[in-house]
Design a protein around this motif. Structure first.
Motif, PDB file in Angstrom:
ATOM      1  N   LEU A  25      74.351  -1.287 123.870  1.00  0.00           N
ATOM      2  CA  LEU A  25      75.811  -1.303 123.774  1.00  0.00           C
ATOM      3  C   LEU A  25      76.343  -0.010 123.180  1.00  0.00           C
ATOM      4  O   LEU A  25      77.307   0.579 123.691  1.00  0.00           O
ATOM      5  N   THR A  41      80.540  -6.099 128.679  1.00  0.00           N
ATOM      6  CA  THR A  41      79.988  -4.759 128.952  1.00  0.00           C
ATOM      7  C   THR A  41      78.667  -4.826 129.709  1.00  0.00           C
ATOM      8  O   THR A  41      78.075  -3.789 130.017  1.00  0.00           O
ATOM      9  N   PHE A  87      79.113  -8.097 124.468  1.00  0.00           N
ATOM     10  CA  PHE A  87      77.896  -7.953 125.277  1.00  0.00           C
ATOM     11  C   PHE A  87      78.152  -8.419 126.710  1.00  0.00           C
ATOM     12  O   PHE A  87      77.779  -7.749 127.677  1.00  0.00           O
ATOM     13  N   THR A  99      75.768  -5.728 128.638  1.00  0.00           N
ATOM     14  CA  THR A  99      74.671  -5.211 127.821  1.00  0.00           C
ATOM     15  C   THR A  99      74.030  -6.390 127.088  1.00  0.00           C
ATOM     16  O   THR A  99      74.610  -7.475 126.993  1.00  0.00           O
ATOM     17  N   HIS A 100      72.831  -6.142 126.532  1.00  0.00           N
ATOM     18  CA  HIS A 100      72.102  -7.242 125.901  1.00  0.00           C
ATOM     19  C   HIS A 100      71.603  -6.914 124.498  1.00  0.00           C
ATOM     20  O   HIS A 100      71.287  -7.823 123.728  1.00  0.00           O
ATOM     21  N   ARG A 101      71.495  -5.640 124.158  1.00  0.00           N
ATOM     22  CA  ARG A 101      71.049  -5.228 122.830  1.00  0.00           C
ATOM     23  C   ARG A 101      72.070  -4.271 122.228  1.00  0.00           C
ATOM     24  O   ARG A 101      72.796  -3.596 122.955  1.00  0.00           O
ATOM     25  N   GLN A 102      72.080  -4.212 120.891  1.00  0.00           N
ATOM     26  CA  GLN A 102      73.064  -3.354 120.233  1.00  0.00           C
ATOM     27  C   GLN A 102      72.847  -1.889 120.585  1.00  0.00           C
ATOM     28  O   GLN A 102      73.811  -1.150 120.795  1.00  0.00           O
ATOM     29  N   LYS A 124      78.943 -11.229 120.908  1.00  0.00           N
ATOM     30  CA  LYS A 124      78.414 -11.873 122.112  1.00  0.00           C
ATOM     31  C   LYS A 124      79.363 -11.682 123.288  1.00  0.00           C
ATOM     32  O   LYS A 124      78.938 -11.419 124.419  1.00  0.00           O
TER      33      LYS A 124
END
Length: 230
Positions: free
Chosen positions: A222, A214, A211, A216-219, A208
Motif C-alpha cells: 500500500l 486500492t 486495502f 492491495t493486501h500488505r502495508q 481494511k
C-alpha cells in the motif's frame, strides 16, 4: 553476516546516498545558474523548489536574498529566518554557520571553497543538514549579488501525499484518506489511530477498506502505491 558487518554496510549505503544527493544538488544549481545567465526568470531557489529541495539564497553580506516554499516548511524554533539571516538555535551549529558564511565574502575564493555540511540539532526532532553551495553566478534578485545557496535536508519522516488527492484517486472517504496519508509515511495503524484520535479498531477497519479500494493486501504494498501519488 555479523551485526558489525551489517552496521558497516548500512554506513556505506548512507555515505553513498549522501554523495549522490550532493552531486545531484550541485548539478541542479549549475543548471539554474546557467538558466539565469541566459535570461531565464527562474531563480535557483525556485528551480530547487520544483524538485522539492529546500533552498535559501545568500547574498555577499550573508543576508537571505530568497527562500523557496519548500524551505519554509522546514523552519521552526530550532532553525528559521531572523533579521534577514538564517538563525539556528544550537550554539555550536550557529558558530559553524557564521564561519562558513563569512568565507563567502572573499569573492576570489568562491570557486575553490569546499564547505562541510553543518548538522543542526533540533529539540524532539531529528537534525537538519545544512549544505552551503558557493557559486559565482548572476543574481536573480535586483540589486543583490547572490553568493551561495543553502540547502536544507530535514531528517525524519516525510509528509505523505495530500489526503484530498488520495481521496479522489482511490475514492476514499475523508477519514480513510487521512489514515492513508499517515500510513504512506510508514507509520503503523496504532500510530495513525493516535494521531487521528480514533480507536485502534476503527483505524484497522478503515485500513481494511483502504486495502480493498486500492487492491492491495500488505502495508508495504500500500505504501509503495500511495507514494506514487503526487
Amino acid at each position: 553476516m555479523t551485526i558489525l558487518d551489517m552496521d558497516s554496510e548500512v554506513c556505506n549505503l548512507r555515505a553513498e546516498e549522501e554523495r549522490i544527493l550532493a552531486s545531484f544538488t550541485r548539478r541542479l544549481i549549475e543548471i539554474a545558474t546557467v538558466a539565469g545567465a541566459r535570461g531565464s526568470s527562474t531563480s535557483p531557489t525556485a528551480a530547487l523548489n520544483a524538485m522539492r529541495l529546500p533552498a535559501i539564497a545568500i547574498d555577499q553580506h550573508g543576508f537571505v536574498a530568497d527562500v523557496n516554499t519548500t524551505a519554509d516548511a522546514v523552519f521552526d524554533h530550532n532553525i528559521k529566518i531572523k533579521d534577514r539571516r538564517l538563525f539556528v538555535r544550537d550554539p555550536d551549529a550557529r558558530t559553524l554557520l557564521k564561519e562558513a558564511i563569512d568565507q563567502l565574502k572573499d569573492h576570489s575564493r568562491l570557486n575553490s571553497l569546499a564547505l562541510e555540511p553543518i548538522i543542526v540539532p533540533r529539540m524532539e526532532k531529528l537534525p537538519v543538514i545544512v549544505r552551503i553551495w558557493p557559486f559565482d553566478g548572476p543574481a536573480h534578485q535586483p540589486g543583490q549579488d547572490v553568493r551561495a545557496l543553502l540547502t536544507l535536508n530535514a531528517l525524519g519522516p516525510k509528509p505523505g501525499p495530500p489526503a484530498a488527492i488520495l481521496a479522489k484517486t482511490f475514492r476514499l472517504t475523508p477519514s480513510e484518506a487521512k489514515l492513508a496519508c499517515i500510513i504512506a509515511r510508514g507509520a503503523p495503524p496504532d500510530i495513525a489511530a493516535r494521531e487521528l484520535k480514533i480507536s485502534r479498531e476503527t483505524a484497522r477497519n478503515q485500513l481494511k477498506s483502504v486495502f480493498a479500494k486500492t487492491d492491495t493486501h500488505r502495508q508495504s504494498e500500500l505504501v509503495a502505491l500511495l507514494l506514487q501519488v503526487e
